[in-house]
Enzyme design. Structure first.
Site, mmCIF file in Angstrom:
data_model
loop_
_atom_site.group_PDB
_atom_site.id
_atom_site.type_symbol
_atom_site.label_atom_id
_atom_site.label_comp_id
_atom_site.label_asym_id
_atom_site.label_seq_id
_atom_site.Cartn_x
_atom_site.Cartn_y
_atom_site.Cartn_z
ATOM 1 N N GLU A 60 0.822 -1.203 0.000
ATOM 2 C CA GLU A 60 0.000 0.000 0.000
ATOM 3 C C GLU A 60 0.860 1.258 0.000
ATOM 4 O O GLU A 60 0.518 2.254 -0.632
ATOM 5 C CB GLU A 60 -0.925 0.011 1.216
ATOM 6 C CG GLU A 60 -1.966 -1.089 1.233
ATOM 7 C CD GLU A 60 -1.454 -2.378 1.860
ATOM 8 O OE1 GLU A 60 -2.266 -3.284 2.083
ATOM 9 O OE2 GLU A 60 -0.238 -2.476 2.138
ATOM 10 N N PRO A 266 11.711 -13.829 -1.288
ATOM 11 C CA PRO A 266 10.601 -14.026 -0.347
ATOM 12 C C PRO A 266 9.857 -12.719 -0.068
ATOM 13 O O PRO A 266 10.453 -11.630 -0.091
ATOM 14 C CB PRO A 266 11.294 -14.546 0.917
ATOM 15 C CG PRO A 266 12.604 -15.089 0.451
ATOM 16 C CD PRO A 266 13.004 -14.217 -0.708
ATOM 17 N N ARG A 267 8.570 -12.836 0.206
ATOM 18 C CA ARG A 267 7.742 -11.659 0.470
ATOM 19 C C ARG A 267 8.162 -10.934 1.742
ATOM 20 O O ARG A 267 8.223 -9.710 1.779
ATOM 21 C CB ARG A 267 6.273 -12.104 0.583
ATOM 22 C CG ARG A 267 5.300 -11.056 1.092
ATOM 23 C CD ARG A 267 5.059 -9.980 0.078
ATOM 24 N NE ARG A 267 4.008 -9.077 0.493
ATOM 25 C CZ ARG A 267 3.703 -7.952 -0.135
ATOM 26 N NH1 ARG A 267 4.388 -7.606 -1.203
ATOM 27 N NH2 ARG A 267 2.745 -7.166 0.290
ATOM 28 N N MET A 308 16.571 -5.365 0.582
ATOM 29 C CA MET A 308 15.330 -4.593 0.604
ATOM 30 C C MET A 308 15.403 -3.472 -0.424
ATOM 31 O O MET A 308 16.476 -2.926 -0.710
ATOM 32 C CB MET A 308 15.107 -3.999 2.004
ATOM 33 C CG MET A 308 14.884 -5.038 3.094
ATOM 34 S SD MET A 308 13.324 -5.927 2.881
ATOM 35 C CE MET A 308 12.152 -4.621 3.228
ATOM 36 N N GLU A 310 14.801 -3.507 -3.706
ATOM 37 C CA GLU A 310 15.358 -3.816 -5.025
ATOM 38 C C GLU A 310 14.380 -4.556 -5.930
ATOM 39 O O GLU A 310 14.803 -5.147 -6.934
ATOM 40 C CB GLU A 310 16.632 -4.651 -4.886
ATOM 41 C CG GLU A 310 17.847 -3.892 -4.426
ATOM 42 C CD GLU A 310 19.134 -4.618 -4.786
ATOM 43 O OE1 GLU A 310 19.886 -4.108 -5.622
ATOM 44 O OE2 GLU A 310 19.377 -5.711 -4.226
ATOM 45 N N ASN A 334 0.773 -8.246 -6.032
ATOM 46 C CA ASN A 334 0.662 -7.240 -7.079
ATOM 47 C C ASN A 334 1.522 -7.592 -8.295
ATOM 48 O O ASN A 334 2.744 -7.699 -8.184
ATOM 49 C CB ASN A 334 1.084 -5.887 -6.503
ATOM 50 C CG ASN A 334 1.188 -4.814 -7.553
ATOM 51 O OD1 ASN A 334 0.520 -4.860 -8.571
ATOM 52 N ND2 ASN A 334 2.045 -3.833 -7.296
ATOM 53 N N GLU A 337 3.889 -4.201 -10.791
ATOM 54 C CA GLU A 337 5.304 -3.832 -10.800
ATOM 55 C C GLU A 337 6.054 -4.605 -11.873
ATOM 56 O O GLU A 337 6.885 -4.048 -12.595
ATOM 57 C CB GLU A 337 5.925 -4.083 -9.430
ATOM 58 C CG GLU A 337 5.447 -3.144 -8.340
ATOM 59 C CD GLU A 337 6.129 -3.418 -7.012
ATOM 60 O OE1 GLU A 337 6.829 -4.447 -6.914
ATOM 61 O OE2 GLU A 337 5.958 -2.624 -6.085
#
Length: 421
Positions: A60, A266-267, A308, A310, A334, A337
């Site tokens: 978000e 990984p998320r 993080m 990237e 999503n 992107e």
């Protein structure tokens, strides 16, 4: 009765929250910071009228970037307060709005747990002139308290899956009252609008998906090309994007025996160590992204994306992607992107949180969707062998995102009357 049950549940959440923060703090120490804000106690103060935007987490926050920039440009006499629910969301806004935070134009805070008292303290402290909730954030005490204080509230880029709609419908009058107290509900799609209207939303418009307006960082392509040189310009690179628990094994099984290099991202950052342990247990030859400083040996099978900020660089370095959250019944992630970077995407069967954009992307030939996870191996093999197909889909992906831009301006037009009240 629904309001009483909801209030009781929120009180229980508030009571147990310190245990959750303490426990989550073992993997992510940031959870133990700013604990007072979780209950509506703040040390920072606003020095100008506040436009408040709530972005619960990373997705978000990134999606709201063009809207927040537009708010800062159109309302220079205001400050923008961004609230979050997770440390990663807060860290993301720190990166995206570093200069604005330093100048005082943007403030950051955690949104408190949704008890009536905490909501009242939050609103009394910051005194926002407008509250903007993003996507699916319905906090009924907060909305009710804002209504009592005459603060207009809007739900923007709103999306609601059939499953979520069924859950909210069980709350009956609580959901209906909360939606009707909103001054504006701007839905992403016709289907979202219909579900929200069925639950009671009145001031309803359709504005599209704000994520289409997010512009990749200007240096994404350059950084992606640099990373691709390290990965191997002649190798086929598959990005496993935002994977969730259990999905890494499915993807690794699907590429087993092939020469495809898997860029595994990984998320959640707190799972980096867990996924690395999985790679070790499988006996795979892998390299951590944070240790990748020279071209890979040809025998490396996996690069673990343990950095993080990237994601766009990762997409730019890949030939095609598999979308995490869609191989297990988790609702997907999503895909916009990836499309914005011209990366074709393989979607699993479980994209129900992004049903409309999934359908549109598949129709546009920007993505393919599997009917069953068992098809993943063959689909990866097909795209790896057919570079012309991948190039055609890449062009279609860029066209797909360009076609759906413009939501920011529509939202700015829609909320302008609320700031004049």
């Amino acid at each position: 009765m629904p309001r009483f049950v909801y209030s009781l549940l929120m009180c229980m959440v508030a009571f147990l929250l310190p245990l959750k923060l303490f426990w989550r703090g073992f993997k992510q120490p940031e959870y133990r910071q700013h604990v007072g804000e979780r209950y509506g106690y703040y040390t920072q103060t606003a020095t100008a009228p506040v436009i408040w935007v709530h972005c619960v987490s990373v997705g978000e926050t990134r999606a709201t970037q063009p809207l927040i920039h537009a708010l800062l440009a159109h309302y220079p006499q205001h400050q923008v307060l961004i609230t979050h629910g997770t440390p990663t969301g807060r860290d993301t806004s720190s990166q995206l709005f570093k200069q604005e935070i330093a100048s005082g134009r943007v403030l950051q805070a955690y949104l408190p747990v949704d008890t009536a008292d905490a909501a009242r303290r939050f609103l009394a402290h910051f005194k926002p002139v407008l509250g903007l909730l993003m996507e699916t954030e319905l906090w009924f005490h907060l909305i009710g308290q804002a209504t009592q204080l005459g603060i207009p509230m809007a739900l923007l880029s709103a999306r609601l899956s059939a499953k979520s709609a069924a859950g909210y419908s069980k709350l009956g009058s609580l959901t209906r009252t909360g939606l009707q107290q909103l001054s504006l509900v701007a839905a992403q799609t016709v289907a979202d609008a219909e579900r929200l209207q069925a639950l009671g939303a009145k001031q309803l418009i359709i504005c599209g998906n704000l994520k289409f307006d997010v512009t990749p960082p200007a240096d994404s392509a350059i950084k992606g090309a640099e990373l691709r040189q390290l990965l191997g310009p002649d190798r086929t690179v598959l990005m496993a994007a935002s994977t969730r628990e259990g999905e890494e094994l499915l993807i690794l099984d699907a590429v087993q025996g092939s020469d495809v290099l898997t860029l595994l991202v990984p998320r959640h950052p707190q799972r980096f160590a867990e996924v690395e342990s999985l790679l070790k247990a499988r006996g795979l030859r892998y390299v951590l992204r944070t240790e990748l400083v020279q071209p890979l040996n040809i025998d490396v099978q996996v690069v673990l994306g343990n950095s993080m900020g990237e994601m766009y660089t990762y997409y730019a370095a890949s030939d095609f992607a598999v979308m995490g959250g869609s191989l297990q019944p988790l609702g997907g992630q999503n895909l916009i992107e990836a499309a914005a970077m011209g990366v074709p995407t393989i979607l699993g069967p479980h994209m129900f949180n992004f049903a409309q954009v999934t359908q549109a992307a598949v129709i546009a030939d920007a993505a393919v969707q599997l009917s069953d996870v068992a098809e993943l191996h063959d689909m990866i093999a097909t795209l790896a062998a057919d570079k012309s197909k991948v190039q055609t889909m890449a062009l279609a992906a860029k066209g797909f995102t360009a076609q759906h831009r413009g939501t920011t301006q529509r939202l700015m037009t829609a909320i302008a009357p609320l700031l004049k009240k």
